[in-house]
Design a protein around this motif. Structure first.
Motif, PDB file in Angstrom:
ATOM      1  N   ARG A 161      50.723  44.780  37.702  1.00  0.00           N
ATOM      2  CA  ARG A 161      49.513  44.761  36.890  1.00  0.00           C
ATOM      3  C   ARG A 161      48.979  43.339  36.735  1.00  0.00           C
ATOM      4  NH1 ARG A 161      49.489  49.399  33.042  1.00  0.00           N
ATOM      5  NH2 ARG A 161      48.748  47.993  31.421  1.00  0.00           N
ATOM      6  N   ALA A 162      49.884  42.372  36.581  1.00  0.00           N
ATOM      7  CA  ALA A 162      49.462  40.973  36.465  1.00  0.00           C
ATOM      8  C   ALA A 162      48.799  40.499  37.750  1.00  0.00           C
ATOM      9  CB  ALA A 162      50.658  40.097  36.123  1.00  0.00           C
ATOM     10  N   LEU A 163      49.384  40.852  38.888  1.00  0.00           N
ATOM     11  CA  LEU A 163      48.808  40.465  40.173  1.00  0.00           C
ATOM     12  C   LEU A 163      47.435  41.101  40.356  1.00  0.00           C
ATOM     13  CD1 LEU A 163      48.997  39.137  42.948  1.00  0.00           C
ATOM     14  CD2 LEU A 163      50.301  41.119  43.745  1.00  0.00           C
ATOM     15  N   LEU A 164      47.313  42.380  40.014  1.00  0.00           N
ATOM     16  CA  LEU A 164      46.040  43.083  40.163  1.00  0.00           C
ATOM     17  C   LEU A 164      44.951  42.437  39.296  1.00  0.00           C
ATOM     18  CD1 LEU A 164      44.781  45.685  41.501  1.00  0.00           C
ATOM     19  CD2 LEU A 164      45.158  46.790  39.301  1.00  0.00           C
ATOM     20  N   SER A 165      45.325  41.999  38.108  1.00  0.00           N
ATOM     21  CA  SER A 165      44.341  41.418  37.193  1.00  0.00           C
ATOM     22  C   SER A 165      43.767  40.107  37.723  1.00  0.00           C
ATOM     23  CB  SER A 165      44.982  41.184  35.816  1.00  0.00           C
ATOM     24  OG  SER A 165      45.931  40.127  35.858  1.00  0.00           O
ATOM     25  N   LYS A 166      44.494  39.431  38.602  1.00  0.00           N
ATOM     26  CA  LYS A 166      44.047  38.148  39.137  1.00  0.00           C
ATOM     27  C   LYS A 166      43.375  38.257  40.504  1.00  0.00           C
ATOM     28  CE  LYS A 166      45.535  35.491  35.798  1.00  0.00           C
ATOM     29  NZ  LYS A 166      44.600  34.675  34.975  1.00  0.00           N
ATOM     30  N   LEU A 167      43.499  39.386  41.165  1.00  0.00           N
ATOM     31  CA  LEU A 167      42.949  39.519  42.517  1.00  0.00           C
ATOM     32  C   LEU A 167      41.433  39.326  42.597  1.00  0.00           C
ATOM     33  CD1 LEU A 167      45.067  42.427  44.055  1.00  0.00           C
ATOM     34  CD2 LEU A 167      45.125  40.003  44.655  1.00  0.00           C
ATOM     35  N   PRO A 168      40.648  39.676  41.556  1.00  0.00           N
ATOM     36  CA  PRO A 168      39.200  39.411  41.655  1.00  0.00           C
ATOM     37  C   PRO A 168      38.862  37.950  41.910  1.00  0.00           C
ATOM     38  CG  PRO A 168      39.623  40.945  39.865  1.00  0.00           C
ATOM     39  CD  PRO A 168      40.970  40.482  40.358  1.00  0.00           C
ATOM     40  N   LEU A 244      52.907  40.478  50.220  1.00  0.00           N
ATOM     41  CA  LEU A 244      51.567  39.990  50.525  1.00  0.00           C
ATOM     42  C   LEU A 244      51.506  39.681  52.012  1.00  0.00           C
ATOM     43  CD1 LEU A 244      51.187  37.442  47.564  1.00  0.00           C
ATOM     44  CD2 LEU A 244      50.533  39.855  47.592  1.00  0.00           C
ATOM     45  N   TRP A 245      50.403  40.104  52.664  1.00  0.00           N
ATOM     46  CA  TRP A 245      50.258  39.934  54.100  1.00  0.00           C
ATOM     47  C   TRP A 245      48.863  39.420  54.418  1.00  0.00           C
ATOM     48  CZ3 TRP A 245      54.319  41.536  57.446  1.00  0.00           C
ATOM     49  CH2 TRP A 245      55.359  42.249  56.819  1.00  0.00           C
ATOM     50  N   LEU A 246      48.782  38.544  55.413  1.00  0.00           N
ATOM     51  CA  LEU A 246      47.507  38.066  55.935  1.00  0.00           C
ATOM     52  C   LEU A 246      47.469  38.358  57.424  1.00  0.00           C
ATOM     53  CD1 LEU A 246      44.837  36.513  55.483  1.00  0.00           C
ATOM     54  CD2 LEU A 246      46.100  34.407  56.018  1.00  0.00           C
ATOM     55  N   LEU A 254      49.523  36.668  60.337  1.00  0.00           N
ATOM     56  CA  LEU A 254      49.409  35.220  60.262  1.00  0.00           C
ATOM     57  C   LEU A 254      50.377  34.629  59.240  1.00  0.00           C
ATOM     58  CD1 LEU A 254      45.535  34.686  60.310  1.00  0.00           C
ATOM     59  CD2 LEU A 254      47.151  34.257  62.167  1.00  0.00           C
ATOM     60  N   TRP A 255      50.638  35.402  58.195  1.00  0.00           N
ATOM     61  CA  TRP A 255      51.477  34.921  57.094  1.00  0.00           C
ATOM     62  C   TRP A 255      51.931  36.132  56.286  1.00  0.00           C
ATOM     63  CZ3 TRP A 255      50.363  35.544  51.837  1.00  0.00           C
ATOM     64  CH2 TRP A 255      51.213  34.870  50.949  1.00  0.00           C
ATOM     65  N   GLY A 266      54.576  37.302  44.038  1.00  0.00           N
ATOM     66  CA  GLY A 266      53.566  36.378  44.551  1.00  0.00           C
ATOM     67  C   GLY A 266      52.352  36.407  43.639  1.00  0.00           C
ATOM     68  N   ASP A 267      51.457  35.447  43.818  1.00  0.00           N
ATOM     69  CA  ASP A 267      50.282  35.402  42.955  1.00  0.00           C
ATOM     70  C   ASP A 267      49.044  35.053  43.759  1.00  0.00           C
ATOM     71  OD1 ASP A 267      50.458  32.629  43.400  1.00  0.00           O
ATOM     72  OD2 ASP A 267      51.587  32.311  41.555  1.00  0.00           O
ATOM     73  N   VAL A 268      47.918  35.028  43.072  1.00  0.00           N
ATOM     74  CA  VAL A 268      46.639  34.782  43.729  1.00  0.00           C
ATOM     75  C   VAL A 268      46.557  33.359  44.259  1.00  0.00           C
ATOM     76  CG1 VAL A 268      44.157  34.639  43.318  1.00  0.00           C
ATOM     77  CG2 VAL A 268      45.442  36.582  42.450  1.00  0.00           C
ATOM     78  N   ASP A 269      47.126  32.404  43.552  1.00  0.00           N
ATOM     79  CA  ASP A 269      47.097  31.017  44.030  1.00  0.00           C
ATOM     80  C   ASP A 269      47.812  30.901  45.374  1.00  0.00           C
ATOM     81  OD1 ASP A 269      45.697  30.137  41.825  1.00  0.00           O
ATOM     82  OD2 ASP A 269      47.506  29.690  40.669  1.00  0.00           O
ATOM     83  N   LEU A 270      48.864  31.659  45.545  1.00  0.00           N
ATOM     84  CA  LEU A 270      49.573  31.658  46.821  1.00  0.00           C
ATOM     85  C   LEU A 270      48.680  32.195  47.930  1.00  0.00           C
ATOM     86  CD1 LEU A 270      52.349  31.106  48.142  1.00  0.00           C
ATOM     87  CD2 LEU A 270      52.994  33.456  47.585  1.00  0.00           C
ATOM     88  N   LEU A 271      47.940  33.265  47.645  1.00  0.00           N
ATOM     89  CA  LEU A 271      47.012  33.824  48.632  1.00  0.00           C
ATOM     90  C   LEU A 271      45.874  32.858  48.938  1.00  0.00           C
ATOM     91  CD1 LEU A 271      46.791  37.541  47.462  1.00  0.00           C
ATOM     92  CD2 LEU A 271      47.610  36.741  49.676  1.00  0.00           C
TER      93      LEU A 271
END
Length: 280
Positions: A161-168, A244-246, A254-255, A266-271
């Motif tokens: 839920r924390a990760l989802l809240s930051k994805l925007p 998390l995948w890129l 790629l990552w 993982g978090d949004v800053d990592l992405l």
């Protein structure tokens, strides 16, 4: 193994709640700062996890769950200083510290199976509708430069839920690199819709847990025991392994970020730091 961990995690939290409320009762009935310290020691982790589930964007977790860890140690220190006779509070507080450490570093640990490596093609996955989703084909048909794939463990998970809240926060970067965000879960997308706070909801793919193609990405029996007991209407007992995948424009990896603990997905800053790979 997943069912084993779910069972003992459930027992651990039942014990902590019971010990904490019993300590409060003893403090009110007979007095003694040691019992109050034991209550803090026992209830720190359960209360912290409730706060994280209630306000995931505000109360962020970590590998050690530092606020809860600090409160447990504070309660233990109070008990050891005030319980001069080294009675029940002292032994119970030390036992609670052991439970905390077992939960943080063992019961919530993940053993990731063999996954596609960097520069390997990401495999097709099967949805609950029986469709075969090939990310590489999706990239080609959508005329986009890459994909960001996020696997969410479940709506019961504070970290998901924390990760989802930051994805925007990825919106501008995704547009800049012409990339698409896709979320994966074993739960119906309607369970996630009310948790999204970023305008248009990204694509959420519900994976079929029984499909062999999904086996590396879905942990059978990974749903917490309390979820099965108190929400029996939940249609699945399997949960996605966080990751998390890129992917590039050809569907090659790629990552990737495959956490060793489900509380560190993982978090949004990592992405954000990895999206630049699409421009290389």
């Amino acid at each position: 193994m997943n069912k084993f961990k779910s069972f003992f995690t459930f027992l651990a939290f039942i014990w902590l709640y019971s010990c904490g409320f019993w300590a409060l009762f003893r403090w009110i009935s007979v007095g003694g700062i040691a019992w109050l310290g034991l209550a803090v020691n026992a209830l720190a982790l359960p209360v912290w996890m409730i706060l994280r589930l209630w306000r995931p964007a505000r109360y962020r977790g970590s590998l050690r769950e530092d606020p809860a860890f600090a409160a447990v140690l504070l309660g233990l220190a109070v008990v050891l200083v005030t319980d001069t006779g080294k009675g029940e509070p002292a032994y119970l507080a030390i036992y609670n510290l052991f439970i905390l450490l077992a939960y943080l570093f063992h019961l919530s640990a993940l053993r990731q199976p063999e996954m596609p490596g960097v520069n390997e093609r990401f495999p097709p996955l099967c949805t609950v509708e029986g469709q075969r989703l090939d990310p590489a084909a999706g990239v080609r048909e959508g005329n986009i430069e890459g994909l960001v794939l996020v696997f969410l463990r479940g709506t019961f998970c504070a970290d998901s839920r924390a990760l989802l809240s930051k994805l925007p926060e990825l919106g501008e970067l995704l547009n800049h690199y012409n990339a698409q965000l896709i979320l994966f879960s074993t739960e119906d997308k309607r369970r996630w819709a009310h948790l999204w706070r970023g305008g248009q909801l990204p694509e959420i793919v519900q994976l079929a847990e029984e499909e062999e193609a999904n086996r590396p990405f879905v942990a059978a029996g990974g749903q917490p025991l309390w979820q099965r007991l108190f929400r029996p209407s939940t249609p699945t007992a399997g949960v996605c392994r966080p990751g998390l995948w890129l992917l590039d424009g050809e569907g090659f990896v790629l990552w990737r970020h495959l956490p060793g603990n489900y509380r560190t997905p993982g978090d949004v800053d990592l992405l954000k730091g990895q999206l630049s790979r699409l421009g290389e």
